[in-house]
Design a protein around this motif. Structure first.
Motif, PDB file in Angstrom:
ATOM      1  N   GLY A   6      -0.688 -13.106  11.964  1.00 66.74           N
ATOM      2  CA  GLY A   6       0.062 -11.897  11.635  1.00 66.74           C
ATOM      3  C   GLY A   6       0.412 -11.819  10.164  1.00 66.74           C
ATOM      4  N   ILE A   7       0.842 -12.952   9.594  1.00 68.21           N
ATOM      5  CA  ILE A   7       1.185 -12.980   8.167  1.00 68.21           C
ATOM      6  C   ILE A   7      -0.049 -12.721   7.308  1.00 68.21           C
ATOM      7  N   VAL A   8      -1.167 -13.329   7.667  1.00 64.85           N
ATOM      8  CA  VAL A   8      -2.407 -13.121   6.911  1.00 64.85           C
ATOM      9  C   VAL A   8      -2.825 -11.642   6.960  1.00 64.85           C
ATOM     10  N   LEU A   9      -2.763 -11.043   8.138  1.00 61.12           N
ATOM     11  CA  LEU A   9      -3.105  -9.623   8.263  1.00 61.12           C
ATOM     12  C   LEU A   9      -2.144  -8.741   7.470  1.00 61.12           C
ATOM     13  N   MET A  10      -0.858  -9.066   7.518  1.00 60.17           N
ATOM     14  CA  MET A  10       0.132  -8.300   6.780  1.00 60.17           C
ATOM     15  C   MET A  10      -0.149  -8.370   5.279  1.00 60.17           C
ATOM     16  N   VAL A  11      -0.425  -9.543   4.772  1.00 58.23           N
ATOM     17  CA  VAL A  11      -0.730  -9.707   3.341  1.00 58.23           C
ATOM     18  C   VAL A  11      -2.012  -8.961   2.989  1.00 58.23           C
ATOM     19  N   ALA A  12      -3.026  -9.036   3.855  1.00 53.62           N
ATOM     20  CA  ALA A  12      -4.287  -8.336   3.591  1.00 53.62           C
ATOM     21  C   ALA A  12      -4.075  -6.826   3.514  1.00 53.62           C
ATOM     22  N   PHE A  13      -3.300  -6.274   4.433  1.00 54.42           N
ATOM     23  CA  PHE A  13      -3.018  -4.835   4.401  1.00 54.42           C
ATOM     24  C   PHE A  13      -2.197  -4.461   3.167  1.00 54.42           C
ATOM     25  N   PHE A  14      -1.253  -5.329   2.785  1.00 53.22           N
ATOM     26  CA  PHE A  14      -0.437  -5.048   1.609  1.00 53.22           C
ATOM     27  C   PHE A  14      -1.302  -5.052   0.344  1.00 53.22           C
ATOM     28  N   VAL A  15      -2.190  -6.028   0.217  1.00 58.16           N
ATOM     29  CA  VAL A  15      -3.093  -6.088  -0.947  1.00 58.16           C
ATOM     30  C   VAL A  15      -4.005  -4.866  -0.962  1.00 58.16           C
ATOM     31  N   ALA A  16      -4.539  -4.490   0.200  1.00 56.42           N
ATOM     32  CA  ALA A  16      -5.382  -3.293   0.274  1.00 56.42           C
ATOM     33  C   ALA A  16      -4.596  -2.056  -0.138  1.00 56.42           C
ATOM     34  N   ALA A  17      -3.337  -1.969   0.266  1.00 60.44           N
ATOM     35  CA  ALA A  17      -2.495  -0.830  -0.108  1.00 60.44           C
ATOM     36  C   ALA A  17      -2.316  -0.770  -1.616  1.00 60.44           C
ATOM     37  N   ILE A  18      -2.028  -1.904  -2.232  1.00 59.14           N
ATOM     38  CA  ILE A  18      -1.829  -1.949  -3.687  1.00 59.14           C
ATOM     39  C   ILE A  18      -3.115  -1.540  -4.411  1.00 59.14           C
ATOM     40  N   VAL A  19      -4.263  -2.048  -3.963  1.00 57.18           N
ATOM     41  CA  VAL A  19      -5.546  -1.707  -4.594  1.00 57.18           C
ATOM     42  C   VAL A  19      -5.828  -0.211  -4.460  1.00 57.18           C
ATOM     43  N   LEU A  20      -5.628   0.350  -3.279  1.00 58.67           N
ATOM     44  CA  LEU A  20      -5.891   1.776  -3.075  1.00 58.67           C
ATOM     45  C   LEU A  20      -4.947   2.654  -3.895  1.00 58.67           C
ATOM     46  N   ILE A  21      -3.692   2.272  -3.967  1.00 64.31           N
ATOM     47  CA  ILE A  21      -2.742   3.045  -4.764  1.00 64.31           C
ATOM     48  C   ILE A  21      -3.109   2.953  -6.249  1.00 64.31           C
ATOM     49  N   TYR A  22      -3.509   1.777  -6.721  1.00 63.93           N
ATOM     50  CA  TYR A  22      -3.963   1.625  -8.107  1.00 63.93           C
ATOM     51  C   TYR A  22      -5.171   2.520  -8.383  1.00 63.93           C
ATOM     52  N   LEU A  23      -6.158   2.504  -7.479  1.00 65.55           N
ATOM     53  CA  LEU A  23      -7.353   3.342  -7.659  1.00 65.55           C
ATOM     54  C   LEU A  23      -6.988   4.826  -7.650  1.00 65.55           C
ATOM     55  N   ALA A  24      -6.017   5.208  -6.825  1.00 63.09           N
ATOM     56  CA  ALA A  24      -5.574   6.602  -6.783  1.00 63.09           C
ATOM     57  C   ALA A  24      -4.953   7.021  -8.106  1.00 63.09           C
ATOM     58  N   VAL A  25      -4.098   6.166  -8.661  1.00 62.08           N
ATOM     59  CA  VAL A  25      -3.457   6.474  -9.944  1.00 62.08           C
ATOM     60  C   VAL A  25      -4.513   6.574 -11.042  1.00 62.08           C
ATOM     61  N   ARG A  26      -5.463   5.653 -11.034  1.00 59.31           N
ATOM     62  CA  ARG A  26      -6.542   5.682 -12.038  1.00 59.31           C
ATOM     63  C   ARG A  26      -7.393   6.940 -11.907  1.00 59.31           C
ATOM     64  N   SER A  27      -7.708   7.307 -10.670  1.00 54.47           N
ATOM     65  CA  SER A  27      -8.500   8.507 -10.413  1.00 54.47           C
ATOM     66  C   SER A  27      -7.751   9.760 -10.856  1.00 54.47           C
ATOM     67  N   LYS A  28      -6.451   9.799 -10.596  1.00 57.55           N
ATOM     68  CA  LYS A  28      -5.642  10.950 -11.002  1.00 57.55           C
ATOM     69  C   LYS A  28      -5.599  11.074 -12.520  1.00 57.55           C
ATOM     70  N   ARG A  29      -5.421   9.958 -13.211  1.00 55.44           N
ATOM     71  CA  ARG A  29      -5.414   9.981 -14.685  1.00 55.44           C
ATOM     72  C   ARG A  29      -6.743  10.467 -15.244  1.00 55.44           C
ATOM     73  N   GLU A  30      -7.841  10.028 -14.650  1.00 58.50           N
ATOM     74  CA  GLU A  30      -9.169  10.461 -15.122  1.00 58.50           C
ATOM     75  C   GLU A  30      -9.351  11.955 -14.902  1.00 58.50           C
ATOM     76  N   LEU A  31      -8.902  12.457 -13.760  1.00 56.00           N
ATOM     77  CA  LEU A  31      -9.007  13.892 -13.486  1.00 56.00           C
ATOM     78  C   LEU A  31      -8.151  14.688 -14.483  1.00 56.00           C
ATOM     79  N   GLU A  32      -6.953  14.201 -14.765  1.00 54.89           N
ATOM     80  CA  GLU A  32      -6.101  14.877 -15.749  1.00 54.89           C
ATOM     81  C   GLU A  32      -6.737  14.857 -17.135  1.00 54.89           C
ATOM     82  N   ARG A  33      -7.353  13.721 -17.517  1.00 53.95           N
ATOM     83  CA  ARG A  33      -8.043  13.636 -18.800  1.00 53.95           C
ATOM     84  C   ARG A  33      -9.173  14.645 -18.883  1.00 53.95           C
ATOM     85  N   LYS A  34      -9.946  14.728 -17.806  1.00 52.54           N
ATOM     86  CA  LYS A  34     -11.065  15.680 -17.785  1.00 52.54           C
ATOM     87  C   LYS A  34     -10.562  17.118 -17.887  1.00 52.54           C
TER      88      LYS A  34
END
Length: 142
Positions: A6-34
C-alpha cells in the motif's frame, strides 16, 4: 494487500501526480509563450499525416502543416503526436506563427488544452495517493 504494498502504491501515485502536474505547468507556460510570440495568422492545410505505432495497436499521428508566411511556403510537422487520427490530408486549419521563426507556430482550434488534461489527471493521482495514505494509516493503526 499488505501495508508495504500500500505504501509503495501510494508513493508511486504521488510521484505520478507530481510529474503530471509539472508537465501541465510546463505545457501551460509553453502555450502562453506561443500566444505572445506567435502573432501572425495564416490559413494552412494538412499536407500529410505520419503514423507511428507506439505499442500493439496504439498509434500516434503527426500531421505536417503547410502555410504561407508572407515570403514562402512553410511545411512543418507537428511536434505533438495525437492519439487519434483527427487530422486528414487536405484539412484546412488556422495557424498562428512567429514572424521571426515561422517554424514556431500553433494551430488555432477549440479543443481543451493539453495542460488541462494533465493537471486533471495529476490531481486525480494526488487524491488517490491521499486516499491510499489514509488507508495505510488505518491499516497500520488497527
Amino acid at each position: 494487500m499488505d501495508l508495504l504494498t500500500g505504501i509503495v502504491l501510494m508513493v508511486a501515485f504521488f510521484v505520478a501526480a507530481i510529474v503530471l502536474i509539472y508537465l501541465a505547468v510546463r505545457s501551460k507556460r509553453e502555450l502562453e509563450r506561443k500566444r505572445v510570440d506567435c502573432t501572425e495568422a495564416a490559413s494552412g492545410t494538412v499536407e500529410k499525416v505520419r503514423r507511428i505505432s507506439v505499442s500493439g495497436e496504439s498509434c500516434n499521428y503527426y500531421p505536417t502543416f503547410a502555410f504561407f508566411d508572407g515570403n514562402h511556403i512553410v511545411q512543418e510537422e507537428s511536434k505533438i503526436g495525437y492519439a487519434r487520427d483527427i487530422w486528414k490530408k487536405g484539412d484546412k486549419v488556422q495557424i498562428k506563427f512567429n514572424a521571426n521563426d515561422p517554424s514556431d507556430f500553433f494551430i488555432v482550434h477549440e479543443s481543451i488544452p493539453t495542460w488541462v488534461w494533465l493537471i486533471s489527471i495529476g490531481i486525480g493521482f494526488a487524491v488517490i495517493s491521499v486516499f491510499g495514505a489514509v488507508i495505510c494509516y488505518f491499516a497500520a493503526k488497527y
